[in-house]
Design a protein around this motif. Sequence first.
Motif, PDB file in Angstrom:
ATOM      1  N   ASP A  75     -47.541  20.235  29.687  1.00  0.00           N
ATOM      2  CA  ASP A  75     -46.592  21.182  28.417  1.00  0.00           C
ATOM      3  C   ASP A  75     -46.598  21.981  27.818  1.00  0.00           C
ATOM      4  OD1 ASP A  75     -45.423  20.080  30.540  1.00  0.00           O
ATOM      5  OD2 ASP A  75     -44.632  18.513  29.171  1.00  0.00           O
ATOM      6  N   THR A  76     -46.724  22.852  27.546  1.00  0.00           N
ATOM      7  CA  THR A  76     -47.625  24.121  26.243  1.00  0.00           C
ATOM      8  C   THR A  76     -45.657  24.767  25.724  1.00  0.00           C
ATOM      9  OG1 THR A  76     -47.567  25.818  27.636  1.00  0.00           O
ATOM     10  CG2 THR A  76     -49.347  24.477  27.083  1.00  0.00           C
ATOM     11  N   PHE A  77     -46.040  25.669  24.612  1.00  0.00           N
ATOM     12  CA  PHE A  77     -44.229  26.131  24.052  1.00  0.00           C
ATOM     13  C   PHE A  77     -45.682  27.599  22.686  1.00  0.00           C
ATOM     14  CE2 PHE A  77     -41.584  26.918  21.325  1.00  0.00           C
ATOM     15  CZ  PHE A  77     -40.372  27.344  22.286  1.00  0.00           C
ATOM     16  N   PRO A  78     -44.748  28.777  22.515  1.00  0.00           N
ATOM     17  CA  PRO A  78     -45.551  29.546  21.592  1.00  0.00           C
ATOM     18  C   PRO A  78     -46.471  29.222  20.104  1.00  0.00           C
ATOM     19  CG  PRO A  78     -43.760  30.336  23.298  1.00  0.00           C
ATOM     20  CD  PRO A  78     -43.434  29.024  23.153  1.00  0.00           C
ATOM     21  N   GLY A  79     -47.189  29.100  20.904  1.00  0.00           N
ATOM     22  CA  GLY A  79     -47.757  28.646  19.082  1.00  0.00           C
ATOM     23  C   GLY A  79     -49.444  27.366  19.718  1.00  0.00           C
ATOM     24  N   SER A  80     -49.077  27.149  21.153  1.00  0.00           N
ATOM     25  CA  SER A  80     -50.596  26.277  21.963  1.00  0.00           C
ATOM     26  C   SER A  80     -51.135  27.278  22.103  1.00  0.00           C
ATOM     27  CB  SER A  80     -49.960  25.721  22.663  1.00  0.00           C
ATOM     28  OG  SER A  80     -48.776  25.009  22.390  1.00  0.00           O
TER      29      SER A  80
ATOM     30  N   ALA B  64     -58.979  20.201  41.749  1.00  0.00           N
ATOM     31  CA  ALA B  64     -59.697  21.338  41.831  1.00  0.00           C
ATOM     32  C   ALA B  64     -59.625  22.636  42.161  1.00  0.00           C
ATOM     33  CB  ALA B  64     -60.775  20.559  42.807  1.00  0.00           C
ATOM     34  N   GLU B  65     -58.644  22.260  43.575  1.00  0.00           N
ATOM     35  CA  GLU B  65     -58.052  23.249  44.188  1.00  0.00           C
ATOM     36  C   GLU B  65     -57.786  24.961  43.145  1.00  0.00           C
ATOM     37  OE1 GLU B  65     -54.832  20.196  44.399  1.00  0.00           O
ATOM     38  OE2 GLU B  65     -57.081  20.837  44.626  1.00  0.00           O
ATOM     39  N   ASN B  66     -57.368  24.106  41.691  1.00  0.00           N
ATOM     40  CA  ASN B  66     -56.801  24.799  40.569  1.00  0.00           C
ATOM     41  C   ASN B  66     -57.841  25.944  39.543  1.00  0.00           C
ATOM     42  OD1 ASN B  66     -53.632  24.586  41.906  1.00  0.00           O
ATOM     43  ND2 ASN B  66     -53.890  22.845  41.059  1.00  0.00           N
ATOM     44  N   ILE B  67     -58.296  25.637  39.861  1.00  0.00           N
ATOM     45  CA  ILE B  67     -59.570  25.819  39.661  1.00  0.00           C
ATOM     46  C   ILE B  67     -60.937  27.113  40.041  1.00  0.00           C
ATOM     47  CG2 ILE B  67     -62.101  25.101  37.905  1.00  0.00           C
ATOM     48  CD1 ILE B  67     -61.136  22.252  38.377  1.00  0.00           C
ATOM     49  N   GLY B  68     -60.492  28.408  39.076  1.00  0.00           N
ATOM     50  CA  GLY B  68     -61.438  29.792  39.598  1.00  0.00           C
ATOM     51  C   GLY B  68     -62.737  29.260  38.486  1.00  0.00           C
ATOM     52  N   THR B  69     -63.657  30.846  39.157  1.00  0.00           N
ATOM     53  CA  THR B  69     -64.308  31.278  38.123  1.00  0.00           C
ATOM     54  C   THR B  69     -63.989  31.133  36.556  1.00  0.00           C
ATOM     55  OG1 THR B  69     -65.552  31.894  40.383  1.00  0.00           O
ATOM     56  CG2 THR B  69     -66.692  32.704  38.309  1.00  0.00           C
ATOM     57  N   ASP B  70     -63.060  32.059  36.547  1.00  0.00           N
ATOM     58  CA  ASP B  70     -62.747  32.843  34.833  1.00  0.00           C
ATOM     59  C   ASP B  70     -61.608  31.676  34.082  1.00  0.00           C
ATOM     60  OD1 ASP B  70     -64.442  34.862  35.616  1.00  0.00           O
ATOM     61  OD2 ASP B  70     -63.147  36.089  36.894  1.00  0.00           O
ATOM     62  N   TYR B  71     -60.495  30.698  35.671  1.00  0.00           N
ATOM     63  CA  TYR B  71     -59.348  30.443  34.798  1.00  0.00           C
ATOM     64  C   TYR B  71     -58.699  29.306  35.781  1.00  0.00           C
ATOM     65  CZ  TYR B  71     -56.910  33.236  37.648  1.00  0.00           C
ATOM     66  OH  TYR B  71     -55.955  33.846  38.730  1.00  0.00           O
ATOM     67  N   PHE B  72     -58.421  28.392  34.964  1.00  0.00           N
ATOM     68  CA  PHE B  72     -57.591  27.238  36.074  1.00  0.00           C
ATOM     69  C   PHE B  72     -56.242  26.939  35.299  1.00  0.00           C
ATOM     70  CE2 PHE B  72     -60.636  25.531  32.559  1.00  0.00           C
ATOM     71  CZ  PHE B  72     -59.643  24.624  31.732  1.00  0.00           C
TER      72      PHE B  72
ATOM     73  N   SER C   2     -47.070  30.731  33.233  1.00  0.00           N
ATOM     74  CA  SER C   2     -46.829  31.122  34.327  1.00  0.00           C
ATOM     75  C   SER C   2     -45.600  30.688  34.437  1.00  0.00           C
ATOM     76  CB  SER C   2     -47.393  31.097  35.385  1.00  0.00           C
ATOM     77  OG  SER C   2     -47.754  30.347  36.127  1.00  0.00           O
ATOM     78  N   PRO C   3     -44.082  30.711  35.806  1.00  0.00           N
ATOM     79  CA  PRO C   3     -42.997  29.893  35.697  1.00  0.00           C
ATOM     80  C   PRO C   3     -43.456  28.457  36.649  1.00  0.00           C
ATOM     81  CG  PRO C   3     -42.667  32.411  37.058  1.00  0.00           C
ATOM     82  CD  PRO C   3     -43.916  31.791  36.464  1.00  0.00           C
ATOM     83  N   ASP C   4     -44.936  28.471  36.737  1.00  0.00           N
ATOM     84  CA  ASP C   4     -45.295  27.035  37.716  1.00  0.00           C
ATOM     85  C   ASP C   4     -46.418  25.967  36.635  1.00  0.00           C
ATOM     86  OD1 ASP C   4     -43.417  27.362  40.205  1.00  0.00           O
ATOM     87  OD2 ASP C   4     -44.510  29.388  40.769  1.00  0.00           O
ATOM     88  N   ALA C   5     -47.181  27.153  35.802  1.00  0.00           N
ATOM     89  CA  ALA C   5     -47.831  26.445  35.897  1.00  0.00           C
ATOM     90  C   ALA C   5     -48.630  26.611  34.193  1.00  0.00           C
ATOM     91  CB  ALA C   5     -49.559  26.779  36.608  1.00  0.00           C
ATOM     92  N   ASN C   6     -49.462  26.315  33.372  1.00  0.00           N
ATOM     93  CA  ASN C   6     -50.014  27.006  32.167  1.00  0.00           C
ATOM     94  C   ASN C   6     -51.752  27.463  32.410  1.00  0.00           C
ATOM     95  OD1 ASN C   6     -47.848  27.295  30.881  1.00  0.00           O
ATOM     96  ND2 ASN C   6     -47.571  25.121  29.958  1.00  0.00           N
ATOM     97  N   THR C   7     -51.815  28.595  32.144  1.00  0.00           N
ATOM     98  CA  THR C   7     -53.472  29.019  32.384  1.00  0.00           C
ATOM     99  C   THR C   7     -54.451  28.759  31.264  1.00  0.00           C
ATOM    100  OG1 THR C   7     -52.202  30.554  33.669  1.00  0.00           O
ATOM    101  CG2 THR C   7     -54.889  30.748  33.068  1.00  0.00           C
TER     102      THR C   7
ATOM    103  N   GLY D 287     -38.976  30.363  24.299  1.00  0.00           N
ATOM    104  CA  GLY D 287     -39.405  30.452  26.529  1.00  0.00           C
ATOM    105  C   GLY D 287     -39.990  29.691  26.413  1.00  0.00           C
ATOM    106  N   ARG D 288     -40.076  27.943  26.374  1.00  0.00           N
ATOM    107  CA  ARG D 288     -40.421  26.955  26.171  1.00  0.00           C
ATOM    108  C   ARG D 288     -40.789  26.573  27.998  1.00  0.00           C
ATOM    109  NH1 ARG D 288     -37.579  20.904  24.662  1.00  0.00           N
ATOM    110  NH2 ARG D 288     -39.123  19.458  26.091  1.00  0.00           N
ATOM    111  N   GLN D 289     -41.951  25.640  28.165  1.00  0.00           N
ATOM    112  CA  GLN D 289     -43.074  25.478  29.009  1.00  0.00           C
ATOM    113  C   GLN D 289     -43.367  24.436  29.400  1.00  0.00           C
ATOM    114  OE1 GLN D 289     -42.737  28.174  30.899  1.00  0.00           O
ATOM    115  NE2 GLN D 289     -44.072  27.710  32.641  1.00  0.00           N
TER     116      GLN D 289
END
Length: 367
Positions: free
Chosen positions: A315-320, A302-310, A345-350, A136-138
């Motif tokens: 680029d990542t993949f299972p194992g990352s 900054a707009e993609n940074i929240g209190t608990d996660y960002f 997620s379809p649009d970003a990694n977390t 499932g390559r991201q």
Amino acid sequence: MTKLTNTIIASAFLSTAMWLVPAFAADPGTANAGNGESMRDAGSGDYKPGRAKPIAPPKLTEDEASRAAPLADEDAAVKSYGIVGRSADGKEIKIEANEALKELIIEELNKPADGGADASGPQNTGDPGLTEGEAGRQVFGTDDREQVKNTKTYPFSAIGYLEAKSPKTGKFGSCSATLIGPRTVLTAAHCLYSHEDGAWLDEYLFVPGLNGSTADDAPFGAFTYESAYVLQGFIDNYQGFYGSVVPWDLGIVTLKQDVGTNLGWLGYANYEDLGDFTANIVGYPGDKPMGTMWKASCEVHAENIGTDYFQYDCDTFPGSSGSSVYAYDNAAKQRVITGVNVAESPDANTAVRLNAANIEWINSLYK
């Protein structure tokens, strides 16, 4: 890569001086390049290349995020920051959040939605040690990940391949992890505990600087664990979907041997008003040749940074899963972990953000 122009907020660190400690100090949060001496396991690390399948990062959908409202009840929030663990001899561990952590959680719950402070963070966050051609390559757009070919040098000696076995299926899974202390390894909780199994994984093995598909490619050996820990909220708050527990997807593995004194470890900190920065992720993505280390860098806004996660488009993949997300602070000349890569997620990694409460939780387990 963009450079930050904002200055560091003093409260983001315990103190500026903490980064200027002697070379081998072991204060929580400080980085350490190690003494450069060769390190080998004591013969107990039974590493068998190829037996593990990369653990897939959980999917985080918008629907899940909307259904997983943050905890508003003080007692429930404090309980979520308890320590749940498992020792290598099978003993279950449960420790309530300490007083300092309770105060931080309650303070966070009572904060206004907008703290009113200007965004800040580490300065000049592109890591000069991650030069082009090294490192499932991201995957978003062109795959710009680059292999780290010399894993024996710091900081790559402090980054490793993490294996764990499912007692239910007998199969091994792999993640990425980072030394943050002499015996302390930071990773994701889902690399240690399986909601699918409803149980702990076991036989955790940390292989720092792994650089290939044979046991001979483990330059420092493989190290067994003394104990593993996750936030209690990662287990208690699960509602059948990953979005219900993403804020608590942090894990700690304590090793039996003092590995970090030789190999070094990365620093970590809470930047209270974290703004735009360049994220660096180094780990073991499963779509690359087995056991090879790869790096990726991308901008976090900054707009993609929240209190608990960002979120970001590195680029990542299972194992990352479990890879540290760190910034290079040019002013402090340190690599500072700001989060842990946990989901896609379809649009970003977390990444789970290392906020003040998470830092205090990690510090309580630091060895």
